[in-house]
Design an enzyme around this catalytic site. Structure first.
Site, mmCIF file in Angstrom:
data_model
loop_
_atom_site.group_PDB
_atom_site.id
_atom_site.type_symbol
_atom_site.label_atom_id
_atom_site.label_comp_id
_atom_site.label_asym_id
_atom_site.label_seq_id
_atom_site.Cartn_x
_atom_site.Cartn_y
_atom_site.Cartn_z
ATOM 1 N N ASP A 91 -16.011 87.176 22.727
ATOM 2 C CA ASP A 91 -15.733 88.597 22.926
ATOM 3 C C ASP A 91 -14.762 89.148 21.895
ATOM 4 O OD1 ASP A 91 -16.859 87.778 25.590
ATOM 5 O OD2 ASP A 91 -16.643 89.943 25.831
ATOM 6 N N ASN A 135 -13.421 84.017 24.983
ATOM 7 C CA ASN A 135 -14.783 84.019 25.527
ATOM 8 C C ASN A 135 -14.701 83.769 27.029
ATOM 9 O OD1 ASN A 135 -17.657 84.244 25.138
ATOM 10 N ND2 ASN A 135 -17.795 82.051 25.547
ATOM 11 N N LYS A 136 -15.819 83.798 27.666
ATOM 12 C CA LYS A 136 -15.916 83.656 29.124
ATOM 13 C C LYS A 136 -15.048 82.514 29.645
ATOM 14 C CE LYS A 136 -17.546 85.750 31.374
ATOM 15 N NZ LYS A 136 -16.721 86.809 32.024
#
Ligand code: MRU
Length: 354
Positions: A239, A249-250
């Protein structure tokens, strides 16, 4: 792979068209959105999600909303900026949201004082360009990623950085989709990705639909498949990339990266250059979205799966330090450490501003 587009502009209806990803894999419902509130809500509730798709949705969204403004240029500008600022609050971590909205405003500014009709045309053109570029960028990124793996490899991925997170192809899943088009067969292990299950609901869904050999695992099974020697490479999206190569990121990505280092498995991050935030010196500066506790305790369950009132910590993303990343794959090429130098070199080589 499927010709369906995750996010698109319906020029006739002047609407943002998306697949409601909260309903997948059980139902493919198409939504047609025209108001700022509905578009904000769609991004906020993850009906459209994934950093590149969020950016494209916001760009198209700003265009379709502003197309309906009928005021003089002065008031048009006021409403355009208000809408841009409002859409920018939908989610905090993916830098593509702000990147796309800023590009839209810059395109509008090039037509300043020429009347609102001209500005609307500029916004329409820019939204289409951002959309088209996303397809091309993901395709190029996929080609670079494909050079790092060979037929038959086992690949692990986390969350969904596939075609459902972009207009088409995806980032982390682009090499797999392109390889598939060329008759290659990978064995892909998909982390389910608690708490919102983007791996189970979205990655497994789109990979299976593409005929990829797909195995779903719970997040806490990743070390087992690595230890068993089933994984030759890990591909994730992101992201936001900080200037030193740290990435957000996630949630759970950092755990995977730490495991990958232990088991000596290459850990690849796929990032369009629109995801690089040069203003962020390192990962510490990245704003991490906190989401509702119910996503952990109640969502997907018939009954609550935690005692009422228990403290719940639910960060949507985590930061992986650059030391754990083997390479960052962009549309301009593959950056290897030291990322603080190589990311800039890759972008400058293309003659782009950094
Ligand atoms: O909360 P989400 O589903 O928007 O999170 C998505 C991710 O973390 C993706 O890996 C990232 O946005 C890259 S998408 C190409």
């Amino acid at each position: 792979m499927s010709e369906r587009m995750t996010v698109a502009l319906d020029e006739t209806a002047k609407a943002l068209v998306i697949i409601d990803q909260t309903l997948l894999p059980n139902e493919e419902r198409i939504l047609s959105l025209t108001t700022a509130e509905d578009i904000w809500q769609a991004i906020h509730t993850l009906q459209v999600r994934g950093a590149p798709a969020i950016g494209v949705a916001a760009a198209i969204g700003l265009y379709v909303v502003s197309w309906r403004f009928e005021e003089t240029e002065d008031i048009f500008w006021e409403k355009l900026r208000q809408t841009k600022d409002y859409l920018a609050t939908a989610r905090p971590t993916a830098v593509n949201l702000f990147w796309a909205l800023n590009r839209m405003i810059q395109a509008a500014e090039r037509e300043k004082n020429k009347g609102s009709e001209k500005i609307k045309l500029a916004l329409q053109q820019e939204a289409n360009t951002i959309w088209q570029e996303d397809i091309e960028v993901c395709h190029k990124l996929g080609e670079y990623g494909l050079t790092l793996i060979k037929d038959g490899d086992g690949i692990l991925t986390h969350c969904n950085a596939g075609s459902l997170a972009t207009v088409k192809y995806g980032t982390a899943l682009a090499p797999i989709h392109l390889g598939r088009e060329r008759g290659m067969n990978f064995k892909v292990y998909v982390d389910e990705t608690r708490p919102l299950l983007q791996g189970a609901r979205l990655s497994a869904y789109e990979l299976q639909a593409d005929g990829v050999d797909t195995t779903l695992i719970c997040d806490n099974m990743a070390s087992v498949v690595m230890k068993n020697g089933w994984i030759q490479a890990i591909f994730v999206g992101c992201d936001r990339v900080a200037a030193n190569g740290d990435i957000a990121n996630k949630i759970g990505t950092n755990t995977v990266a730490i495991l990958a280092q232990y088991y000596h498995i290459p850990f690849y991050v796929c990032a369009p250059t629109s995801t690089i935030d040069w203003q962020c010196a390192d990962g510490e500066a990245i704003v991490i979205e906190q989401r509702s506790p119910e996503e952990v305790s109640k969502m997907w369950y018939q009954k609550p799966m935690a005692p009422n009132g228990v403290n719940i910590f639910n960060p949507a993303f985590d930061v992986t330090k650059h030391e754990l990343i083997t390479a960052i794959i962009t549309e301009y090429g593959i950056a290897y450490p030291p990322f603080s130098e190589t990311l800039r070199q890759i972008v400058l080589k293309e003659g782009k501003q950094k």
